[in-house]
Design a protein around this motif. Structure first.
Motif, short mmCIF file in Angstrom:
data_model
loop_
_atom_site.label_atom_id
_atom_site.label_comp_id
_atom_site.label_asym_id
_atom_site.label_seq_id
_atom_site.Cartn_x
_atom_site.Cartn_y
_atom_site.Cartn_z
N GLY A 30 39.51 35.17 49.92
CA GLY A 30 39.99 36.44 49.37
C GLY A 30 41.35 36.38 48.70
O GLY A 30 41.84 37.39 48.20
N GLU A 31 41.94 35.20 48.67
CA GLU A 31 43.29 35.07 48.09
C GLU A 31 43.23 34.99 46.57
O GLU A 31 42.29 34.46 45.99
CB GLU A 31 43.96 33.80 48.64
CG GLU A 31 45.44 33.72 48.33
CD GLU A 31 46.15 32.50 48.94
OE1 GLU A 31 47.37 32.54 49.07
OE2 GLU A 31 45.47 31.50 49.26
N MET A 32 44.28 35.54 45.91
CA MET A 32 44.43 35.44 44.46
C MET A 32 45.57 34.47 44.15
O MET A 32 46.73 34.76 44.41
CB MET A 32 44.75 36.82 43.87
CG MET A 32 45.10 36.84 42.39
SD MET A 32 43.69 36.49 41.30
CE MET A 32 43.56 38.01 40.36
N ILE A 33 45.18 33.30 43.63
CA ILE A 33 46.16 32.29 43.24
C ILE A 33 46.37 32.40 41.73
O ILE A 33 45.40 32.42 40.97
CB ILE A 33 45.63 30.87 43.55
CG1 ILE A 33 45.60 30.62 45.06
CG2 ILE A 33 46.46 29.78 42.84
CD1 ILE A 33 46.96 30.45 45.71
N ILE A 177 42.03 44.44 37.13
CA ILE A 177 41.60 43.16 37.72
C ILE A 177 42.14 43.03 39.13
O ILE A 177 41.42 42.65 40.06
CB ILE A 177 42.05 41.98 36.83
CG1 ILE A 177 41.19 41.95 35.56
CG2 ILE A 177 41.96 40.65 37.59
CD1 ILE A 177 41.56 40.87 34.57
N ARG A 178 43.39 43.43 39.32
CA ARG A 178 43.97 43.35 40.65
C ARG A 178 43.21 44.26 41.62
O ARG A 178 42.86 43.86 42.72
CB ARG A 178 45.45 43.75 40.60
CG ARG A 178 46.15 43.59 41.93
CD ARG A 178 47.57 44.14 41.84
NE ARG A 178 48.10 44.35 43.18
CZ ARG A 178 48.75 43.43 43.89
NH1 ARG A 178 48.93 42.24 43.38
NH2 ARG A 178 49.20 43.70 45.08
N ARG A 179 42.92 45.49 41.17
CA ARG A 179 42.22 46.45 42.03
C ARG A 179 40.83 45.92 42.40
O ARG A 179 40.43 45.93 43.57
CB ARG A 179 42.10 47.78 41.28
CG ARG A 179 41.37 48.87 42.02
CD ARG A 179 41.42 50.21 41.28
NE ARG A 179 40.87 50.18 39.92
CZ ARG A 179 39.58 50.23 39.64
NH1 ARG A 179 38.69 50.30 40.60
NH2 ARG A 179 39.17 50.18 38.37
N ALA A 183 39.49 44.81 46.02
CA ALA A 183 38.39 45.58 46.60
C ALA A 183 37.24 44.67 47.01
O ALA A 183 36.63 44.84 48.05
CB ALA A 183 37.91 46.63 45.60
N LEU A 184 36.97 43.67 46.17
CA LEU A 184 35.85 42.76 46.46
C LEU A 184 36.28 41.60 47.35
O LEU A 184 35.44 40.88 47.88
CB LEU A 184 35.28 42.20 45.15
CG LEU A 184 34.67 43.22 44.18
CD1 LEU A 184 34.45 42.59 42.81
CD2 LEU A 184 33.37 43.77 44.73
N MET A 199 53.25 37.64 38.14
CA MET A 199 53.95 38.26 39.26
C MET A 199 53.17 39.43 39.85
O MET A 199 53.21 39.65 41.05
CB MET A 199 55.33 38.74 38.81
CG MET A 199 56.27 37.58 38.61
SD MET A 199 57.88 38.11 38.08
CE MET A 199 58.39 39.09 39.48
N THR A 200 52.48 40.20 38.99
CA THR A 200 51.78 41.38 39.54
C THR A 200 50.46 41.00 40.18
O THR A 200 49.98 41.70 41.05
CB THR A 200 51.53 42.46 38.47
OG1 THR A 200 51.10 41.83 37.29
CG2 THR A 200 52.76 43.28 38.20
N LEU A 201 49.84 39.91 39.73
CA LEU A 201 48.50 39.59 40.25
C LEU A 201 48.51 38.68 41.48
O LEU A 201 47.62 38.75 42.31
CB LEU A 201 47.68 38.89 39.15
CG LEU A 201 47.13 39.78 38.05
CD1 LEU A 201 46.56 38.91 36.94
CD2 LEU A 201 46.07 40.72 38.58
N ALA A 202 49.54 37.85 41.58
CA ALA A 202 49.44 36.73 42.52
C ALA A 202 49.69 37.12 43.98
O ALA A 202 50.64 37.82 44.28
CB ALA A 202 50.46 35.65 42.13
#
Ligand code: ADP
Ligand code: ADP
Length: 226
Positions: A30-33, A177-179, A183-184, A199-202
């Motif tokens: 579930g992590e966003m790198i 994309i972040r939301r 959510a998923l 910075m906003t996505l990671a």
């Protein structure tokens, strides 16, 4: 959901270019790198190795603890989003969204309900029966994102997906994309040149330089350290 493991991964292209020089990283479920670094540092190569589109010279790339080179195509539960959208031009938006699901023998009413859900989430419902050429760039990128989310994959790979959009759309889409990714809770690797996007996505940023990891950390750790 799936963790991704990179263990001392190397890539030497047949011409002799050593594009990846021993990269190790554990990406949590579930992590966003977000992967950043100068052009030519190996970002696309690394992404393609995770996707199973590029052979691995040595080391190991795993998804859910299985080596990617040993996954059957049907087990390769990955959706990619590119900057050029890569939509099928002769198909309607609805057909583009359905394509990956049909290939996996998803039942018809399940396909319809997933398309509707994705189309609502991305506000592309009014365009479902149009062809990609009848859409703006921003709308096409929403369709490309829709095609990734309808599959409910365990991994998203983003290769500079917003770099063809104007500044206002880029900000809008990165929020979406972040939301959606949160959510998923889809494990994701996102390649970008855009520092605000990074910075906003990671959850964590990975700075790659000449095929090696130079820094890894949360945006706060990397940008607010003295
Ligand atoms: P290019 O010349 O290809 O744009 P840069 O060296 O400017 O490459 O780096 C591209 C991106 O990588 C930057 O926009 C920045 O977000 C990120 N970046 C580079 N170095 C660092 C660093 N030390 N810490 C955090 N991010 C970095
Ligand atoms: P980035 O995505 O960070 O711009 P790439 O992964 O595209 O970097 O490229 C990393 C290095 O590998 C570069 O030196 C590039 O020239 C080289 N490279 C990329 N693709 C190939 C290929 N198919 N054959 C040979 N060398 C390649």
């Amino acid at each position: 959901m799936a963790n991704i493991g990179l263990k001392d991964v190397r890539k030497i292209y047949s011409g002799g270019v050593e594009a990846i020089k021993g990269v190790s990283l554990d990406i949590k479920d579930g992590e966003m790198i977000v992967l950043v670094g100068p052009s030519g540092c190996g970002k696309s190569t690394l992404l393609r190795m995770v996707a199973g589109l590029e052979s691995i010279s040595s080391g190991e790339v795993t998804i859910a603890d299985k080596r990617v080179n040993e996954l059957e195509p049907a087990e390769r539960d990955i959706a990619m989003v590119f900057q050029n959208y890569a939509l099928y031009p002769h198909m309607s938006v609805r057909q583009n969204l359905a394509y990956g699901l049909k290939n996996r023998n998803t039942p018809k009413d399940e396909i319809d309900s997933r398309i509707l859900e994705a189309a609502r989430a991305l506000e592309i419902e009014p365009f479902l029966d149009r062809k990609p050429r009848q859409l703006s760039g921003g709308q096409r990128q929403r369709v490309a994102m829709g095609r990734a989310i309808v599959r409910k994959p365990s991994v998203f790979l983003f290769d500079e997906p917003l770099s063809n959009l104007d500044a206002k759309l880029r900000v809008q889409m990165r929020v979406e994309i972040r939301r959606l990714q949160r959510a998923l809770a889809t494990t994701s690797i996102y390649v970008t040149h855009d520092q605000m996007e990074a910075m906003t996505l990671a959850d964590r940023l990975v700075v790659l330089n000449s095929g090696r990891i130079e820094q890894v950390g949360t945006p706060i750790e990397l940008y607010e350290k003295p």
